[in-house]
Structures are given as structure tokens and as C-alpha cells.
Design an enzyme around this catalytic site. Structure first.
Site, PDB file in Angstrom:
ATOM      1  N   ASP A 116       0.874  -1.164   0.000  1.00 26.63           N
ATOM      2  CA  ASP A 116       0.000   0.000   0.000  1.00 26.63           C
ATOM      3  C   ASP A 116       0.916   1.219   0.000  1.00 26.63           C
ATOM      4  O   ASP A 116       1.543   1.543   1.007  1.00 26.63           O
ATOM      5  CB  ASP A 116      -0.894   0.000   1.240  1.00 26.63           C
ATOM      6  CG  ASP A 116      -1.790   1.230   1.327  1.00 26.63           C
ATOM      7  OD1 ASP A 116      -1.635   2.148   0.496  1.00 26.63           O
ATOM      8  OD2 ASP A 116      -2.625   1.285   2.249  1.00 26.63           O
ATOM      9  N   ASN A 128       3.373   5.502 -11.137  1.00 29.26           N
ATOM     10  CA  ASN A 128       2.251   5.398 -12.061  1.00 29.26           C
ATOM     11  C   ASN A 128       0.903   5.259 -11.370  1.00 29.26           C
ATOM     12  O   ASN A 128      -0.115   5.682 -11.903  1.00 29.26           O
ATOM     13  CB  ASN A 128       2.473   4.193 -12.989  1.00 29.26           C
ATOM     14  CG  ASN A 128       1.215   3.813 -13.738  1.00 29.26           C
ATOM     15  OD1 ASN A 128       0.811   4.488 -14.681  1.00 29.26           O
ATOM     16  ND2 ASN A 128       0.569   2.730 -13.302  1.00 29.26           N
ATOM     17  N   LYS A 154      10.848   8.903  -1.862  1.00 33.98           N
ATOM     18  CA  LYS A 154      11.688   9.115  -0.675  1.00 33.98           C
ATOM     19  C   LYS A 154      12.435   7.838  -0.291  1.00 33.98           C
ATOM     20  O   LYS A 154      13.594   7.875   0.126  1.00 33.98           O
ATOM     21  CB  LYS A 154      10.804   9.580   0.484  1.00 33.98           C
ATOM     22  CG  LYS A 154      11.533   9.786   1.815  1.00 33.98           C
ATOM     23  CD  LYS A 154      10.571  10.293   2.876  1.00 33.98           C
ATOM     24  CE  LYS A 154      11.215  10.286   4.274  1.00 33.98           C
ATOM     25  NZ  LYS A 154      12.381  11.203   4.337  1.00 33.98           N
ATOM     26  N   SER A 180       1.769  11.737 -14.671  1.00 36.41           N
ATOM     27  CA  SER A 180       0.757  12.686 -14.227  1.00 36.41           C
ATOM     28  C   SER A 180      -0.469  12.548 -15.128  1.00 36.41           C
ATOM     29  O   SER A 180      -0.940  11.442 -15.399  1.00 36.41           O
ATOM     30  CB  SER A 180       1.326  14.111 -14.240  1.00 36.41           C
ATOM     31  OG  SER A 180       0.392  15.039 -13.762  1.00 36.41           O
ATOM     32  N   TYR A 221      -9.046  15.426  -8.290  1.00 35.57           N
ATOM     33  CA  TYR A 221      -8.074  14.865  -9.220  1.00 35.57           C
ATOM     34  C   TYR A 221      -7.108  15.929  -9.707  1.00 35.57           C
ATOM     35  O   TYR A 221      -5.891  15.713  -9.749  1.00 35.57           O
ATOM     36  CB  TYR A 221      -8.808  14.227 -10.403  1.00 35.57           C
ATOM     37  CG  TYR A 221      -7.915  13.400 -11.293  1.00 35.57           C
ATOM     38  CD1 TYR A 221      -7.313  12.236 -10.829  1.00 35.57           C
ATOM     39  CD2 TYR A 221      -7.663  13.779 -12.615  1.00 35.57           C
ATOM     40  CE1 TYR A 221      -6.491  11.475 -11.643  1.00 35.57           C
ATOM     41  CE2 TYR A 221      -6.847  13.031 -13.438  1.00 35.57           C
ATOM     42  CZ  TYR A 221      -6.262  11.872 -12.948  1.00 35.57           C
ATOM     43  OH  TYR A 221      -5.439  11.122 -13.763  1.00 35.57           O
ATOM     44  N   LYS A 231      -2.990  15.983  -9.170  1.00 30.96           N
ATOM     45  CA  LYS A 231      -2.078  15.967 -10.302  1.00 30.96           C
ATOM     46  C   LYS A 231      -1.288  17.273 -10.444  1.00 30.96           C
ATOM     47  O   LYS A 231      -0.125  17.260 -10.850  1.00 30.96           O
ATOM     48  CB  LYS A 231      -2.847  15.654 -11.589  1.00 30.96           C
ATOM     49  CG  LYS A 231      -3.370  14.220 -11.650  1.00 30.96           C
ATOM     50  CD  LYS A 231      -2.235  13.197 -11.552  1.00 30.96           C
ATOM     51  CE  LYS A 231      -2.729  11.783 -11.775  1.00 30.96           C
ATOM     52  NZ  LYS A 231      -1.623  10.775 -11.741  1.00 30.96           N
TER      53      LYS A 231
END
Length: 231
Positions: free
Chosen positions: A54, A81, A114, A132, A146, A150
Site C-alpha cells: 500500500d 504510475n 523518498k 501525471s 483529481y 495531479k
């Protein structure tokens, strides 16, 4: 094969849509693919590995990073993605829907990046690709959550470019327009059709820009269908 043969890529969300197409195109280009996500892919390959994760959970991401390092000590590519969208008028938008989009589309990319950047910095090499959306550049009615996620990913990508180029790490943002995937399944009144971008062709383009020399960077790329309506 150019610069791809023998390399390793981590991709989030490889079970469907653009992620699936990217994974299959990279596997065909002699790349080892390690997919992170909640849903395992329904396809297999000797160089395909799946790590259940997750990406919105910091502990789960840390565990996936450790599992990935056992598969491959060197990570050459990261493709953020995973993502999804809810669309609704602002007054009807559920707070939990908004939060979940930010968590998956933006916070997930942050946590995964990270976790893997230190390995790229240690090698002074790597390439991070953030998938994106045209919604990361152009806002639209019903898209408050959304678009926010983005647009945030676009800003995050710009920071990566500024921070990491001195360490030999590339950062590319891909802005796809309407793409023929399952993304539209949950949007009332919309469905994928033949005049949308083919995810396989999109994947070919992304892999092409990955297959470049260390000093060659495609910083941003916008991909659109020429026609916008069904035949």
C-alpha cells in the site's frame, strides 16, 4: 537495447492500464520489472516481480523497499504510475474521496520516491518518471480532487528535477491526455473508446525517453489524442 538492457525498474500500479503497458514494454526491452501495489498482475515473466504494498502506508513502503533490494541491489528507474480519479461537483464531493486521491496520487509518489532516492544518490545515477495527467496542467469542472492531486504531482516533479540533477538523477513528468484504459470505468457518462491514446503506444514513448544517455533528459512530455470524440 541501448541503455536499458540489464537495468531494473520499480513501477507502481502494474496490474492495469498504463502501468501494465509500461511493464510489458520494459520486459520486452530486457529490463527487470518490480511492481509495487495492492493488486498482483495477471501476467507473468521471468524478469517480473511483484511486491504487495500500500504505497500510502509509510511502513508498507519501507518493507517493499527492503524486499526490492533483495531482488535487485540496484534500482535504475522508478515510475510513479499508480493513481485514480473521482469526479463530482465540489458540494457533492465526499471528503474521504478527496483525501484518498491525494494519498494515492501524490503522497504515494512522495513516499515511494523518498524510499528509493537514497539508493540512486549513492550511485549518482537513476531516472524517476512521474505519470501525471493533462489534469496536472489544465483544470476541469468536477475535477477538484483529481486536479489538485495531479497539479501537486507536477510541483513535486519540478522539485525532484531541481534537487536531483546534481546527483546524476533524471526526473521526467509525463502528461497523458485521454487514454483508453479502465480509468473511465467509474466516471458516469464516460467510457474509453478507439480515439483515445493507446496505452501501448504511450508506453513505447516513455520507454524511448528512458533509453537515453545519462546526460540526455526529456524533462516533460505531453501526449494527446489527435481527435477527442468517438467516431
Amino acid at each position: 537495447m541501448g541503455y536499458l538492457e540489464g537495468k531494473t525498474a520499480v513501477i507502481t500500479g502494474i496490474s492495469r492500464g498504463i502501468g501494465r503497458a509500461l511493464a510489458q514494454e520494459l520486459l520486452a526491452s530486457s529490463v527487470t520489472v518490480i511492481g509495487w501495489g495492492k493488486t498482483a498482475p495477471d501476467y507473468s515473466h521471468k524478469r517480473l516481480h511483484f511486491v504487495a504494498c500500500d504505497i500510502t502506508d509509510e511502513a508498507a513502503v519501507a518493507a517493499a523497499e527492503r524486499a526490492t533490494r533483495e531482488i535487485s541491489p540496484e534500482i535504475d528507474f522508478l515510475i510513479n504510475n499508480a493513481g485514480f480519479g473521482y469526479f463530482q461537483t465540489i458540494e457533492a464531493f465526499e471528503v474521504e474521496q478527496f483525501r484518498r486521491m491525494i494519498e494515492v496520487n501524490l503522497t504515494g509518489a512522495f513516499l515511494v520516491t523518498k524510499a528509493l532516492v537514497p539508493h540512486m544518490k549513492a550511485r549518482q545515477s537513476g531516472h524517476i518518471i512521474n505519470i501525471s495527467s493533462i489534469a496536472g496542467r489544465v483544470s476541469a469542472s468536477h475535477g477538484s480532487g483529481y486536479n489538485a492531486s495531479k497539479f501537486g504531482l507536477s510541483g513535486f516533479s519540478e522539485v525532484l528535477f531541481q534537487e536531483l540533477r546534481a546527483h546524476g538523477i533524471k526526473s521526467t513528468t509525463v502528461y497523458p491526455g485521454s487514454t483508453a484504459t479502465n480509468f473511465f470505468d467509474e466516471i458516469p457518462g464516460f467510457s474509453a473508446h478507439e480515439r483515445m491514446v493507446d496505452p501501448r503506444e504511450l508506453a513505447e514513448t516513455v520507454v524511448h525517453l528512458m533509453n537515453t544517455s545519462p546526460n540526455y533528459l526529456v524533462r516533460e512530455i505531453e501526449i494527446r489524442p489527435l481527435w477527442t470524440k468517438k467516431k
